[in-house]
Design an enzyme around this catalytic site. Structure first.
Site, mmCIF file in Angstrom:
data_model
loop_
_atom_site.group_PDB
_atom_site.id
_atom_site.type_symbol
_atom_site.label_atom_id
_atom_site.label_comp_id
_atom_site.label_asym_id
_atom_site.label_seq_id
_atom_site.Cartn_x
_atom_site.Cartn_y
_atom_site.Cartn_z
ATOM 1 N N GLY A 1 0.517 -1.438 0.433
ATOM 2 C CA GLY A 1 0.284 -0.100 0.267
ATOM 3 C C GLY A 1 0.594 1.450 -0.032
ATOM 4 O O GLY A 1 2.330 1.347 -0.795
ATOM 5 N N ALA A 2 0.395 1.579 0.923
ATOM 6 C CA ALA A 2 1.145 3.771 0.742
ATOM 7 C C ALA A 2 2.187 3.320 1.332
ATOM 8 O O ALA A 2 3.614 4.192 1.156
ATOM 9 C CB ALA A 2 0.255 4.407 1.640
ATOM 10 N N GLY B 1 -2.863 -2.586 -7.388
ATOM 11 C CA GLY B 1 -1.819 -3.794 -7.837
ATOM 12 C C GLY B 1 -1.699 -3.956 -9.027
ATOM 13 O O GLY B 1 -0.832 -4.200 -9.155
ATOM 14 N N ASP B 2 -2.435 -3.687 -9.818
ATOM 15 C CA ASP B 2 -2.656 -4.058 -10.917
ATOM 16 C C ASP B 2 -1.535 -3.282 -12.278
ATOM 17 O O ASP B 2 -1.161 -3.535 -12.695
ATOM 18 C CB ASP B 2 -4.370 -4.604 -11.878
ATOM 19 C CG ASP B 2 -5.173 -5.255 -11.521
ATOM 20 O OD1 ASP B 2 -3.950 -5.879 -10.343
ATOM 21 O OD2 ASP B 2 -6.017 -4.614 -10.886
#
Ligand SMILES: Nc1ncnc2c1ncn2[C@@H]1O[C@H](COP(=O)(O)OP(=O)(O)O)[C@@H](O)[C@H]1O
Ligand SMILES: O=P(O)(O)OC[C@H]1O[C@](O)(COP(=O)(O)O)[C@@H](O)[C@@H]1O
Length: 317
Positions: free
Chosen positions: A224-225, A253-254
């Site tokens: 994530g961040a 994510g893609d």
């Protein structure tokens, strides 16, 4: 530019819902709703075609509600090689609240008749030659087994093609046994493979390096961040994404996977590739849809992305 095939065995129509704060059990009035053709391999294809690659999309698609997919493929210039199966592709709801929280409600997907999987395998036999990379991404439909996924990976690897796999749980574990070239787990998916919590950066680094040692050349772990860790054939790099205001994390994510593949297929140095992919994924979370490299401040987002050596902490570039 390269020829790439993406496989989505369990695509989805993504219903993006924006609202202030979700009140569970109440009638909620959304600010907006939007329905888009989605699924991990299709999102990866969206990013890659936008970057100029020649992309074919395949997998298993419900025949009864295919129109939004067919329209999206035509608009994006994606070659449609999906096998149609009876029934409707699932709808996945994505709730984005004003505070930045995103809740995914993903359906199980269609049951796949045996002949459809056979048809897909036969189609891959004709599609694979001439491709430079294959991406298999997303969950499995309810009656496709992890072993069948491994069989698909093996069949594609036999064509001498690099295969990137992005999935989770037993599908990831079983897929790894077929030795895909690269994987993109998030932290939770990596922990699922390891079978234990990986609470420190060092534990995640060691897990990624272990996967390298087991024959997975590229291991891209997203958090994530927080950070992205990329272990490639025993050496690792790490990136810290720029700070952005989150509107929807769907497709991040893609986008990261597609951005990394773009750098690899373009022969870029690793540091440039990781910076580009991390910044493009951060761009993605600012809006609904995949990351846009034409965003006016994309150059600035890349500058704000810190790339470093995870062992020494030395900043690169
Ligand atoms: N809040 C955020 N701020 C900046 N970048 C983000 C944020 N969330 C995700 N990203 C970017 O998207 C990438 C993928 O996000 P992640 O949530 O780890 O993937 P997945 O959706 O596969 O679980 C991250 O590596 C990062 O580059
Ligand atoms: O196949 P799964 O794991 O259910 O995931 C499907 C979902 O993944 C997405 O591709 C988004 O993926 P990411 O947010 O991980 O990039 C959605 O379009 C889709 O609804």
């Amino acid at each position: 530019m390269a020829r790439v095939l993406t496989l989505t065995l369990n695509p989805a129509l993504d219903l993006a819902i924006r609202l202030g704060t979700l009140q569970p059990g109440e009638v909620n009035r959304a600010e907006s709703t939007r329905l888009d053709a989605g699924g991990k391999g299709i999102n990866v294809a969206r990013v890659l075609t936008g970057l100029g690659h020649d992309v074919t999309v395949s997998g298993l698609l419900g025949a009864d509600n295919e129109a939004p997919f067919v329209r999206a493929f035509a608009e994006l210039g994606l070659r449609d090689a999906f096998i149609r199966v009876p029934g409707e592709t699932r709808i996945n709801a994505k709730l984005s609240e004003a505070g930045g929280r995103v809740t995914d409600l993903n359906g199980p997907g269609l049951r796949i008749p045996e002949h459809a999987l056979e048809a897909l395998k036969a189609r891959l036999g004709t599609l694979a030659p001439g491709q430079e990379a294959v991406v298999i991404a997303g969950s499995l439909p309810p009656n496709i087994s992890p072993a069948q996924l491994a069989g698909l990976i093996t069949a594609i690897r036999e064509h001498g093609l690099p295969v990137w796999l992005d999935t989770s749980g037993p599908a990831l574990t079983s897929g790894l046994a077929a030795r895909p070239t690269g994987i993109k787990p998030n932290e939770t998916e990596l922990e699922g493979w390891a079978g234990r919590p990986l609470e420190t950066a060092e534990a995640r680094l060691q897990a990624a390096l272990r996967l390298n040692a087991e024959g997975i050349e590229d291991v891209l772990v997203s958090a994530g961040a927080g950070s992205v860790l990329w272990a490639q054939r025993g050496t690792a790099l790490e990136a810290v994404p720029p700070r952005v205001t989150v509107l929807s994390t769907v497709g991040a994510g893609d986008t990261l996977l597609a951005g990394a593949l773009h750098g690899l297929l373009s022969g870029w140095p690793r540091e440039r590739t990781l910076r580009f992919a991390t910044a493009l994924a951060a761009e993605c979370v600012r809006h609904v849809g995949v990351g846009d490299p034409k965003a006016v401040d994309f150059e600035a987002l890349q500058h704000q992305t810190v790339v470093r050596n995870p062992s020494t902490g030395e900043t690169l570039g």
